[in-house]
Enzyme design. Sequence first.
Site, PDB file in Angstrom:
ATOM      1  N   ASN A  42       0.971  -1.228  -0.312  1.00  0.00           N
ATOM      2  CA  ASN A  42       0.140  -0.140   0.061  1.00  0.00           C
ATOM      3  C   ASN A  42       0.856   1.108  -0.012  1.00  0.00           C
ATOM      4  O   ASN A  42       1.935   1.347   0.617  1.00  0.00           O
ATOM      5  CB  ASN A  42      -0.921  -0.142   1.235  1.00  0.00           C
ATOM      6  CG  ASN A  42      -0.406  -0.259   2.507  1.00  0.00           C
ATOM      7  OD1 ASN A  42       0.709  -0.789   2.643  1.00  0.00           O
ATOM      8  ND2 ASN A  42      -1.002   0.118   3.636  1.00  0.00           N
ATOM      9  N   ILE A  43       0.531   2.306  -0.786  1.00  0.00           N
ATOM     10  CA  ILE A  43       1.092   3.372  -1.008  1.00  0.00           C
ATOM     11  C   ILE A  43       0.131   4.674  -0.431  1.00  0.00           C
ATOM     12  O   ILE A  43      -0.939   4.909  -1.311  1.00  0.00           O
ATOM     13  CB  ILE A  43       1.688   3.566  -2.272  1.00  0.00           C
ATOM     14  CG1 ILE A  43       2.327   2.632  -2.745  1.00  0.00           C
ATOM     15  CG2 ILE A  43       2.232   4.978  -2.586  1.00  0.00           C
ATOM     16  CD1 ILE A  43       2.759   2.564  -4.041  1.00  0.00           C
ATOM     17  N   GLU A  44       0.301   5.337   0.629  1.00  0.00           N
ATOM     18  CA  GLU A  44      -0.747   6.053   1.130  1.00  0.00           C
ATOM     19  C   GLU A  44      -0.213   7.634   0.779  1.00  0.00           C
ATOM     20  O   GLU A  44       0.891   7.830   0.018  1.00  0.00           O
ATOM     21  CB  GLU A  44      -0.830   5.975   2.543  1.00  0.00           C
ATOM     22  CG  GLU A  44      -1.205   4.965   3.010  1.00  0.00           C
ATOM     23  CD  GLU A  44      -1.766   4.709   4.491  1.00  0.00           C
ATOM     24  OE1 GLU A  44      -1.149   5.641   5.339  1.00  0.00           O
ATOM     25  OE2 GLU A  44      -2.212   3.658   4.639  1.00  0.00           O
ATOM     26  N   CYS A  53      -3.964   0.682  -2.517  1.00  0.00           N
ATOM     27  CA  CYS A  53      -3.964  -0.375  -1.658  1.00  0.00           C
ATOM     28  C   CYS A  53      -2.955  -1.606  -2.176  1.00  0.00           C
ATOM     29  O   CYS A  53      -2.339  -1.412  -3.404  1.00  0.00           O
ATOM     30  CB  CYS A  53      -5.163  -1.470  -1.832  1.00  0.00           C
ATOM     31  SG  CYS A  53      -6.506  -0.634  -0.761  1.00  0.00           S
ATOM     32  N   GLU A  55      -3.162  -4.538  -3.210  1.00  0.00           N
ATOM     33  CA  GLU A  55      -3.726  -5.574  -4.182  1.00  0.00           C
ATOM     34  C   GLU A  55      -3.297  -4.551  -5.698  1.00  0.00           C
ATOM     35  O   GLU A  55      -3.237  -5.130  -6.499  1.00  0.00           O
ATOM     36  CB  GLU A  55      -4.981  -5.887  -3.918  1.00  0.00           C
ATOM     37  CG  GLU A  55      -5.010  -6.950  -2.714  1.00  0.00           C
ATOM     38  CD  GLU A  55      -5.423  -5.957  -1.344  1.00  0.00           C
ATOM     39  OE1 GLU A  55      -4.778  -4.863  -1.211  1.00  0.00           O
ATOM     40  OE2 GLU A  55      -6.145  -6.522  -0.613  1.00  0.00           O
ATOM     41  N   CYS A  86     -10.331  -4.793   0.091  1.00  0.00           N
ATOM     42  CA  CYS A  86     -11.426  -3.780  -0.014  1.00  0.00           C
ATOM     43  C   CYS A  86     -12.290  -3.968  -1.134  1.00  0.00           C
ATOM     44  O   CYS A  86     -11.772  -4.516  -2.226  1.00  0.00           O
ATOM     45  CB  CYS A  86     -10.748  -2.423   0.154  1.00  0.00           C
ATOM     46  SG  CYS A  86     -10.235  -1.935  -1.298  1.00  0.00           S
ATOM     47  N   CYS A  89     -10.812  -3.135  -4.461  1.00  0.00           N
ATOM     48  CA  CYS A  89      -9.646  -4.039  -4.766  1.00  0.00           C
ATOM     49  C   CYS A  89     -10.504  -5.213  -5.482  1.00  0.00           C
ATOM     50  O   CYS A  89     -10.142  -5.710  -6.557  1.00  0.00           O
ATOM     51  CB  CYS A  89      -8.820  -4.337  -3.802  1.00  0.00           C
ATOM     52  SG  CYS A  89      -7.462  -3.070  -3.364  1.00  0.00           S
TER      53      CYS A  89
HETATM   54  N1  THU Z   1      -5.307  -1.659   2.610  1.00  0.00           N
HETATM   55  C1  THU Z   1      -4.677  -2.463   1.576  1.00  0.00           C
HETATM   56  O1  THU Z   1      -3.649  -2.153   1.081  1.00  0.00           O
HETATM   57  N2  THU Z   1      -5.356  -3.578   1.123  1.00  0.00           N
HETATM   58  C2  THU Z   1      -6.610  -4.039   1.759  1.00  0.00           C
HETATM   59  O2  THU Z   1      -6.843  -5.214   1.454  1.00  0.00           O
HETATM   60  C3  THU Z   1      -7.065  -3.290   2.998  1.00  0.00           C
HETATM   61  C4  THU Z   1      -6.498  -1.954   3.105  1.00  0.00           C
HETATM   62  C5  THU Z   1      -4.532  -0.546   2.795  1.00  0.00           C
HETATM   63  C6  THU Z   1      -5.198   0.947   2.434  1.00  0.00           C
HETATM   64  C7  THU Z   1      -4.574   1.835   3.755  1.00  0.00           C
HETATM   65  O3  THU Z   1      -3.216   2.084   3.036  1.00  0.00           O
HETATM   66  C8  THU Z   1      -4.255   0.930   4.924  1.00  0.00           C
HETATM   67  O4  THU Z   1      -4.545  -0.315   4.285  1.00  0.00           O
HETATM   68  C9  THU Z   1      -5.457   0.904   5.842  1.00  0.00           C
HETATM   69  O5  THU Z   1      -6.786   1.004   5.336  1.00  0.00           O
END
Ligand code: THU
Length: 130
Positions: A42-44, A53, A55, A86, A89
């Site tokens: 994940n890259i925020e 996310c 995935e 999520c 995804c």
């Molecule tokens: N996130 C994912 O990368 N994959 C998931 O299946 C659920 C959530 C990430 C998004 C965000 O960066 C962090 O988890 C918290 O929601």
Amino acid sequence: MTREELCAAAQAMLPMAYAPYSHFPVGAALECEDGTVYTGCNIENAAYGPSNCAERTAVFKAVSEGRRRFKRIAVAADTDQFCPPCGVCRQVLQEFAPELEVLLVNRRGEIRSLTLPELLPYSFGSANLT
Ligand code: THU
């Protein structure tokens, strides 16, 4: 590749996650039909909305390099609970692999296997546009 190896590839991505806001690192490893594996994390973003996310990072890496047929994805989280994909995804995975196997692995190394139809029943896809 065994499912344990695919899960290990997803777990190996956890340190790559850029998650300074949620502090919730996620790793993914997507296995293509030809055996190639694309990983993601994940890259925020400070604006939150542009965050991606793990995935989708893996899917977009694979598709951008010409892969469109996928067998399995492993999703790793550093928690006791499993981290299911999520809704966004799930829809992105549905586009390329409606029958995908989804492996979830927690920090204890426990694995749960699900299918995308279980996670996204009665889904909207390209067939609905015809
Ligand atoms: N996130 C994912 O990368 N994959 C998931 O299946 C659920 C959530 C990430 C998004 C965000 O960066 C962090 O988890 C918290 O929601």
